[in-house]
Design an enzyme around this catalytic site. Structure first.
Site, PDB file in Angstrom:
ATOM      1  N   LEU A 108     -50.322 -97.445 -22.908  1.00  0.00           N
ATOM      2  CA  LEU A 108     -49.947 -97.366 -21.488  1.00  0.00           C
ATOM      3  C   LEU A 108     -50.832 -98.312 -20.658  1.00  0.00           C
ATOM      4  O   LEU A 108     -50.333 -99.165 -19.922  1.00  0.00           O
ATOM      5  CB  LEU A 108     -50.112 -95.910 -21.008  1.00  0.00           C
ATOM      6  N   ILE A 120     -56.631 -99.528 -26.399  1.00  0.00           N
ATOM      7  CA  ILE A 120     -55.659 -98.651 -27.061  1.00  0.00           C
ATOM      8  C   ILE A 120     -56.286 -97.978 -28.293  1.00  0.00           C
ATOM      9  O   ILE A 120     -56.597 -98.629 -29.297  1.00  0.00           O
ATOM     10  CB  ILE A 120     -54.381 -99.445 -27.444  1.00  0.00           C
ATOM     11  N   PRO A 162     -54.661-104.534 -18.683  1.00  0.00           N
ATOM     12  CA  PRO A 162     -55.809-105.116 -17.976  1.00  0.00           C
ATOM     13  C   PRO A 162     -55.728-104.885 -16.460  1.00  0.00           C
ATOM     14  O   PRO A 162     -56.732-104.604 -15.822  1.00  0.00           O
ATOM     15  CB  PRO A 162     -55.708-106.613 -18.309  1.00  0.00           C
ATOM     16  N   GLU A 192     -57.499 -90.561 -20.706  1.00  0.00           N
ATOM     17  CA  GLU A 192     -56.377 -89.656 -20.394  1.00  0.00           C
ATOM     18  C   GLU A 192     -56.437 -89.207 -18.927  1.00  0.00           C
ATOM     19  O   GLU A 192     -56.062 -88.083 -18.588  1.00  0.00           O
ATOM     20  CB  GLU A 192     -56.318 -88.495 -21.382  1.00  0.00           C
ATOM     21  N   GLN A 233     -88.700 -69.782 -19.122  1.00  0.00           N
ATOM     22  CA  GLN A 233     -87.507 -69.460 -18.323  1.00  0.00           C
ATOM     23  C   GLN A 233     -86.752 -70.700 -17.840  1.00  0.00           C
ATOM     24  O   GLN A 233     -85.533 -70.648 -17.674  1.00  0.00           O
ATOM     25  CB  GLN A 233     -87.899 -68.567 -17.137  1.00  0.00           C
ATOM     26  N   GLY A 270     -54.679 -99.345 -14.799  1.00  0.00           N
ATOM     27  CA  GLY A 270     -55.363 -98.247 -15.481  1.00  0.00           C
ATOM     28  C   GLY A 270     -54.959 -96.935 -14.838  1.00  0.00           C
ATOM     29  O   GLY A 270     -53.957 -96.326 -15.216  1.00  0.00           O
ATOM     30  N   GLY A 302     -86.124 -83.074 -24.940  1.00  0.00           N
ATOM     31  CA  GLY A 302     -87.232 -83.902 -24.442  1.00  0.00           C
ATOM     32  C   GLY A 302     -87.170 -85.300 -25.033  1.00  0.00           C
ATOM     33  O   GLY A 302     -86.081 -85.859 -25.225  1.00  0.00           O
ATOM     34  N   GLY A 303     -88.329 -85.858 -25.368  1.00  0.00           N
ATOM     35  CA  GLY A 303     -88.381 -87.213 -25.925  1.00  0.00           C
ATOM     36  C   GLY A 303     -87.530 -87.337 -27.181  1.00  0.00           C
ATOM     37  O   GLY A 303     -86.910 -88.381 -27.417  1.00  0.00           O
TER      38      GLY A 303
HETATM   39  N1  COS Z   1     -44.311 -84.559 -15.670  1.00  0.00           N
HETATM   40  C1  COS Z   1     -43.078 -85.074 -15.405  1.00  0.00           C
HETATM   41  N2  COS Z   1     -42.836 -85.989 -14.443  1.00  0.00           N
HETATM   42  C2  COS Z   1     -43.893 -86.403 -13.712  1.00  0.00           C
HETATM   43  C3  COS Z   1     -45.192 -85.918 -13.930  1.00  0.00           C
HETATM   44  C4  COS Z   1     -45.380 -84.939 -14.947  1.00  0.00           C
HETATM   45  N3  COS Z   1     -46.585 -84.425 -15.197  1.00  0.00           N
HETATM   46  N4  COS Z   1     -46.031 -86.508 -13.048  1.00  0.00           N
HETATM   47  C5  COS Z   1     -45.291 -87.349 -12.321  1.00  0.00           C
HETATM   48  N5  COS Z   1     -43.996 -87.275 -12.728  1.00  0.00           N
HETATM   49  C6  COS Z   1     -42.853 -88.002 -12.158  1.00  0.00           C
HETATM   50  C7  COS Z   1     -42.764 -87.729 -10.661  1.00  0.00           C
HETATM   51  O1  COS Z   1     -42.024 -86.542 -10.399  1.00  0.00           O
HETATM   52  C8  COS Z   1     -42.060 -88.954 -10.156  1.00  0.00           C
HETATM   53  O2  COS Z   1     -40.672 -88.821 -10.398  1.00  0.00           O
HETATM   54  P1  COS Z   1     -39.596 -89.054  -9.195  1.00  0.00           P
HETATM   55  O3  COS Z   1     -39.790 -90.486  -8.810  1.00  0.00           O
HETATM   56  O4  COS Z   1     -38.277 -88.772  -9.847  1.00  0.00           O
HETATM   57  O5  COS Z   1     -39.974 -88.108  -8.122  1.00  0.00           O
HETATM   58  C9  COS Z   1     -42.573 -90.054 -11.074  1.00  0.00           C
HETATM   59  O6  COS Z   1     -43.056 -89.398 -12.265  1.00  0.00           O
HETATM   60  C10 COS Z   1     -43.694 -90.841 -10.458  1.00  0.00           C
HETATM   61  O7  COS Z   1     -44.738 -89.940 -10.132  1.00  0.00           O
HETATM   62  P2  COS Z   1     -45.762 -90.241  -8.950  1.00  0.00           P
HETATM   63  O8  COS Z   1     -45.002 -90.657  -7.734  1.00  0.00           O
HETATM   64  O9  COS Z   1     -46.670 -89.068  -8.827  1.00  0.00           O
HETATM   65  O10 COS Z   1     -46.550 -91.530  -9.543  1.00  0.00           O
HETATM   66  P3  COS Z   1     -47.806 -92.278  -8.941  1.00  0.00           P
HETATM   67  O11 COS Z   1     -47.652 -93.699  -9.278  1.00  0.00           O
HETATM   68  O12 COS Z   1     -48.008 -91.908  -7.514  1.00  0.00           O
HETATM   69  O13 COS Z   1     -49.111 -91.753  -9.740  1.00  0.00           O
HETATM   70  C11 COS Z   1     -50.618 -90.739 -11.290  1.00  0.00           C
HETATM   71  C12 COS Z   1     -49.211 -90.831 -10.675  1.00  0.00           C
HETATM   72  C13 COS Z   1     -51.724 -91.376 -10.492  1.00  0.00           C
HETATM   73  C14 COS Z   1     -50.904 -89.266 -11.427  1.00  0.00           C
HETATM   74  C15 COS Z   1     -50.482 -91.403 -12.683  1.00  0.00           C
HETATM   75  O14 COS Z   1     -50.326 -92.808 -12.537  1.00  0.00           O
HETATM   76  C16 COS Z   1     -51.630 -91.125 -13.616  1.00  0.00           C
HETATM   77  O15 COS Z   1     -51.671 -90.077 -14.231  1.00  0.00           O
HETATM   78  N6  COS Z   1     -52.554 -92.080 -13.749  1.00  0.00           N
HETATM   79  C17 COS Z   1     -53.577 -92.024 -14.750  1.00  0.00           C
HETATM   80  C18 COS Z   1     -53.073 -92.627 -16.014  1.00  0.00           C
HETATM   81  C19 COS Z   1     -53.864 -92.184 -17.190  1.00  0.00           C
HETATM   82  O16 COS Z   1     -54.125 -91.031 -17.397  1.00  0.00           O
HETATM   83  N7  COS Z   1     -54.226 -93.153 -17.992  1.00  0.00           N
HETATM   84  C20 COS Z   1     -54.903 -92.897 -19.201  1.00  0.00           C
HETATM   85  C21 COS Z   1     -54.256 -93.702 -20.238  1.00  0.00           C
HETATM   86  S1  COS Z   1     -53.907 -92.844 -21.669  1.00  0.00           S
HETATM   87  S2  COS Z   1     -55.616 -92.718 -22.599  1.00  0.00           S
END
Ligand code: COS
Length: 427
Positions: free
Chosen positions: A167, A199, A170, A407, A323, A173, A383-384
């Site tokens: 997901l 990844i 660069p 995540e 303590q 995030g 400690g150390g």
């Molecule tokens: N389950 C199902 N659908 C979801 C959902 C969930 N948990 N969370 C969001 N959605 C849906 C929303 O309902 C929305 O749908 P509609 O457009 O039909 O209403 C759509 O997804 C977009 O959601 P939202 O508007 O909340 O998206 P944003 O871009 O505002 O941001 C965050 C969402 C910030 C929460 C998201 O980008 C995020 O989790 N970012 C972190 C990413 C991450 O964890 N990265 C780690 C990589 S994996 S190691």
């Protein structure tokens, strides 16, 4: 199909049971469970006896095989092949994959209990099996077509294939919906271009769940689709393995797509434009799993700190009798208990088909921050000695730092929680 899977499961548990008995006979111990009594009724557990056998076998595997290998793995940055094979034999790659596809089909609550055990050692071991049970396979489990499930899930459950979740990029995030990797339809294929970053398990992966933009006209989440891309597909390559602060033995790298042609049949669910939602659903479960891992690692660090405090003498007595040390121990114990209770409650609710998006973020935020505090206190108690690598805590201190970041950072969890509160209030 289900019946056969059930018999296979019983067979595999019987095998585990036999193996445990042999292990017990080898070291002249009695065969009894050393899994803690959790002290409350576990509502969603389908079969307490087989679950206890599984948890017991995990606890023993961690104690007898993984803990002794921790230092070697940290030094070599690699998990020995025989350990990976044993993890396959124990079914660890398929803990949460449905039984009909060859996994153990654990409920979320059962998976959390298993995660508490697996996490009592270096997090790199969990990381290897984590993507198959979690973010790498869940996209297919929640939204895949029957053909995608039938083809990929058995291979993931057996550990024949390692899965990765691609997901992050660069330039994208925390703002995952801004991703710029594209997937352009060309006949019965999609052509993928872009780069994915950090990844997990990419160097080991046989397949990737890849989020890419199929509709560039839609800038946000609605233009994103999810794909399965197999290793060896022309146009798919990996960057160099990242040099990380910790979690040696677990590997991350860039995944690069240059005109990578993927069959249209590999579009998850066969539907364009829902890939971001698939990713979010996957992360809801993933965040709960990471929270459970934080509990297990914290328990291990506290156990090490307690042992040290009981053995180390200063001013004529064990430092545990002071303590100020007791406060560090007690605060850690209470926080771990709170996180454990949260995780099990949220897991049960997920098993009850409740929407746990808010609770998963609460658990991830609290448990990962708790884990960081416990690591810090455990170093302080040492400690150390806590600052040098003779003790495992120096390694764990670096390893657990990642939990507050991947995540979804703590700050992203706060945003998810607050946004959901406001949405619920408005409705
Ligand atoms: N389950 C199902 N659908 C979801 C959902 C969930 N948990 N969370 C969001 N959605 C849906 C929303 O309902 C929305 O749908 P509609 O457009 O039909 O209403 C759509 O997804 C977009 O959601 P939202 O508007 O909340 O998206 P944003 O871009 O505002 O941001 C965050 C969402 C910030 C929460 C998201 O980008 C995020 O989790 N970012 C972190 C990413 C991450 O964890 N990265 C780690 C990589 S994996 S190691």
């Amino acid at each position: 199909m289900h019946g056969k899977a059930g018999i296979d499961r019983v067979r595999s548990y019987c095998w585990l049971k036999r193996r445990l008995r042999v292990m017990a006979e080898d070291d002249n111990t009695t065969f009894e469970t050393d899994v803690p009594d959790y002290g409350w009724e576990i509502s969603m557990i389908r079969d307490q006896e087989t679950l206890n056998i599984l948890l017991d076998s995990l606890a023993r595997f961690v104690r007898e095989r993984l803990m002794p290998a921790e230092e070697h793995v940290a030094e070599t940055d690699a998990i020995p092949y025989d350990i990976v094979n044993e993890m396959r034999e124990l079914g660890l790659f398929g803990l949460s994959i449905p039984e009909e596809f060859g996994g153990l089909g654990l409920t979320m609550e059962e998976e959390a209990l298993a995660a508490f055990e697996i996490a009592r050692t270096s997090p790199c071991f969990r990381s290897l099996i984590g993507t198959n049970n979690g973010i790498g396979s869940q996209g297919i489990i929640v939204d895949g077509t029957p053909a995608q499930k039938e083809y990929y899930l058995p291979k993931l459950a057996s550990g024949e294939l390692i899965a990765s979740f691609a997901l992050t990029e660069p330039g994208s995030g925390s703002d995952a919906a801004s991703l710029s990797t594209t997937a352009t339809r060309d006949g019965d294929h999609y052509v993928i271009n872009g780069t994915k970053r950090f990844i997990t398990n990419a160097p080991e992966a046989g397949m990737f769940t890849v989020m890419a933009r199929t509709n560039p006209a839609v800038k946000g989440a609605g233009g994103i689709s999810a794909f399965i891309v197999e290793k060896g597909t022309p146009g798919l390559s990996l960057g160099k393995i990242d040099k990380k602060m910790g979690q040696k033995g677990a590997h991350t790298s860039d995944v690069i797509f240059e005109n990578c042609r993927v069959p249209a049949a590999n579009l998850i669910g066969g539907v364009e434009g829902v890939g971001f939602k698939t990713a979010m659903k996957v992360l809801d479960k993933g965040r709960l799993h990471i929270a459970a891992i934080c509990v297990g690692v914290a328990e291990r660090m506290l156990e090490d700190a307690l042992r040290y405090a009981m053995e180390r003498k200063q001013f004529g007595k064990p430092i545990a009798e002071f303590q100020l040390i007791q406060a560090l121990l007690a605060d850690s114990k209470a926080e771990i208990y709170a996180a454990r209770s949260m995780v099990l409650d949220a897991a049960r609710r997920r098993d009850n088909k409740e929407d746990v998006s808010t609770l998963a973020s609460c658990c991830k935020m609290f448990a990962s921050e708790m884990c960081g505090r416990v690591a810090d206190r455990a170093v302080q108690i040492h400690g150390g000695a806590g600052y040098v690598s003779d003790y495992a805590i120096e390694r764990f201190y670096r390893d657990v730092r990642l939990f507050r970041i991947y995540e979804g950072t703590t700050q992203i969890q706060q945003i998810v929680i607050a946004r959901n509160m406001m949405r619920d209030f408005a409705s």
